[in-house]
Design a protein around this motif. Structure first.
Motif, PDB file in Angstrom:
ATOM      1  N   ILE A  13      -7.560   2.677 -12.107  1.00 23.91           N
ATOM      2  CA  ILE A  13      -8.952   2.943 -12.484  1.00 23.91           C
ATOM      3  C   ILE A  13      -9.066   4.311 -13.149  1.00 23.91           C
ATOM      4  N   LYS A  14      -8.465   5.317 -12.537  1.00 26.91           N
ATOM      5  CA  LYS A  14      -8.554   6.692 -13.059  1.00 26.91           C
ATOM      6  C   LYS A  14      -7.844   6.830 -14.406  1.00 26.91           C
ATOM      7  N   LYS A  15      -6.617   6.314 -14.515  1.00 21.74           N
ATOM      8  CA  LYS A  15      -5.843   6.440 -15.764  1.00 21.74           C
ATOM      9  C   LYS A  15      -6.534   5.764 -16.942  1.00 21.74           C
ATOM     10  N   ASN A  16      -7.307   4.714 -16.665  1.00 19.21           N
ATOM     11  CA  ASN A  16      -7.976   3.979 -17.738  1.00 19.21           C
ATOM     12  C   ASN A  16      -9.448   4.329 -17.866  1.00 19.21           C
ATOM     13  N   ALA A  17      -9.879   5.386 -17.165  1.00 16.41           N
ATOM     14  CA  ALA A  17     -11.260   5.878 -17.236  1.00 16.41           C
ATOM     15  C   ALA A  17     -12.276   4.756 -17.053  1.00 16.41           C
ATOM     16  N   LEU A  18     -12.036   3.925 -16.041  1.00 16.55           N
ATOM     17  CA  LEU A  18     -12.951   2.821 -15.744  1.00 16.55           C
ATOM     18  C   LEU A  18     -14.037   3.328 -14.810  1.00 16.55           C
ATOM     19  N   ALA A  29      -9.611  -7.695 -19.947  1.00 20.13           N
ATOM     20  CA  ALA A  29      -8.180  -7.538 -19.743  1.00 20.13           C
ATOM     21  C   ALA A  29      -7.430  -8.785 -20.192  1.00 20.13           C
ATOM     22  N   THR A  30      -6.144  -8.595 -20.385  1.00 18.72           N
ATOM     23  CA  THR A  30      -5.231  -9.703 -20.604  1.00 18.72           C
ATOM     24  C   THR A  30      -4.522  -9.945 -19.277  1.00 18.72           C
ATOM     25  N   ILE A  31      -4.572 -11.186 -18.808  1.00 15.08           N
ATOM     26  CA  ILE A  31      -3.991 -11.559 -17.525  1.00 15.08           C
ATOM     27  C   ILE A  31      -2.764 -12.429 -17.801  1.00 15.08           C
ATOM     28  N   THR A  83       1.582   0.233 -13.026  1.00  9.52           N
ATOM     29  CA  THR A  83       2.772   0.544 -13.809  1.00  9.52           C
ATOM     30  C   THR A  83       2.342   0.954 -15.208  1.00  9.52           C
ATOM     31  N   GLY A  84       2.962   1.983 -15.739  1.00  6.87           N
ATOM     32  CA  GLY A  84       2.541   2.475 -17.044  1.00  6.87           C
ATOM     33  C   GLY A  84       1.102   2.954 -16.958  1.00  6.87           C
ATOM     34  N   ASN A  85       0.451   3.087 -18.075  1.00  6.33           N
ATOM     35  CA  ASN A  85      -0.940   3.533 -18.047  1.00  6.33           C
ATOM     36  C   ASN A  85      -1.931   2.389 -17.953  1.00  6.33           C
ATOM     37  N   THR A  86      -1.596   1.245 -18.529  1.00  2.52           N
ATOM     38  CA  THR A  86      -2.610   0.202 -18.694  1.00  2.52           C
ATOM     39  C   THR A  86      -2.313  -1.106 -17.964  1.00  2.52           C
ATOM     40  N   THR A  87      -1.340  -1.107 -17.070  1.00  2.00           N
ATOM     41  CA  THR A  87      -0.957  -2.351 -16.415  1.00  2.00           C
ATOM     42  C   THR A  87      -1.021  -2.243 -14.898  1.00  2.00           C
ATOM     43  N   LEU A  88      -1.563  -3.294 -14.302  1.00  2.00           N
ATOM     44  CA  LEU A  88      -1.627  -3.430 -12.853  1.00  2.00           C
ATOM     45  C   LEU A  88      -0.888  -4.707 -12.484  1.00  2.00           C
ATOM     46  N   VAL A  89       0.059  -4.613 -11.559  1.00  2.00           N
ATOM     47  CA  VAL A  89       0.847  -5.751 -11.109  1.00  2.00           C
ATOM     48  C   VAL A  89       0.351  -6.147  -9.723  1.00  2.00           C
ATOM     49  N   ILE A  90       0.132  -7.441  -9.523  1.00  2.00           N
ATOM     50  CA  ILE A  90      -0.292  -7.940  -8.216  1.00  2.00           C
ATOM     51  C   ILE A  90       0.782  -8.894  -7.707  1.00  2.00           C
ATOM     52  N   LEU A  99       0.724 -11.916 -10.821  1.00  2.00           N
ATOM     53  CA  LEU A  99       0.109 -11.708 -12.125  1.00  2.00           C
ATOM     54  C   LEU A  99       0.128 -10.257 -12.516  1.00  2.00           C
ATOM     55  N   THR A 100      -0.096 -10.019 -13.804  1.00  2.00           N
ATOM     56  CA  THR A 100      -0.298  -8.666 -14.309  1.00  2.00           C
ATOM     57  C   THR A 100      -1.644  -8.631 -15.017  1.00  2.00           C
ATOM     58  N   VAL A 101      -2.294  -7.475 -14.897  1.00  2.00           N
ATOM     59  CA  VAL A 101      -3.578  -7.229 -15.548  1.00  2.00           C
ATOM     60  C   VAL A 101      -3.334  -6.068 -16.508  1.00  2.00           C
ATOM     61  N   SER A 102      -3.571  -6.287 -17.790  1.00  2.00           N
ATOM     62  CA  SER A 102      -3.338  -5.245 -18.800  1.00  2.00           C
ATOM     63  C   SER A 102      -4.596  -5.013 -19.619  1.00  2.00           C
ATOM     64  N   ILE A 103      -4.869  -3.751 -19.840  1.00  2.00           N
ATOM     65  CA  ILE A 103      -6.029  -3.371 -20.661  1.00  2.00           C
ATOM     66  C   ILE A 103      -5.544  -3.106 -22.071  1.00  2.00           C
TER      67      ILE A 103
END
Length: 103
Positions: A13-18, A29-31, A83-90, A99-103
């Motif tokens: 959330i913080k890294k992507n200024a959400l 996002a792309t899932i 992981t990285g700046n724009t990806t969340l792994v679940i 799944l992965t969530v990418s902005i």
């Protein structure tokens, strides 16, 4: 509550200024679903909601019957990794990639 999953989600959330609006974070996002041999990629709005004892990620434009996977993921039940700046792994509690969530 998995404190590490909460911290990982908070970093995402913080890294992507959400920024939350009335306690809810909403973004596009792309899932990538990893439920079978061939990953499926979809685009969707995603909500992150902070509750008293957990955080929840909800994929809004998700059809459970079509994809045979949940559309709601809780930090209490699943493992989150930023992981990285724009990806969340679940992942499943046993470490299986969901799944992965990418902005």
């Amino acid at each position: 509550m998995d404190n590490n999953s909460v911290l990982q989600l908070q970093q995402f959330i913080k890294k992507n200024a959400l920024d939350p609006q009335k306690g809810i974070i909403l973004f596009n996002a792309t899932i990538t679903l990893h439920s079978n041999e061939n990953p499926l990629i979809i685009s969707s709005e995603v909500q992150i909601i902070t509750l008293p004892k957990e955080m929840v990620l909800y994929i809004l434009e998700f059809v459970k019957a079509t994809h045979l996977q949940s559309e709601i993921y809780s930090t209490r039940l699943y493992h989150f990794e930023h992981t990285g700046n724009t990806t969340l792994v679940i992942k499943e509690p046993d470490g299986g990639l969901l799944l992965t969530v990418s902005i």
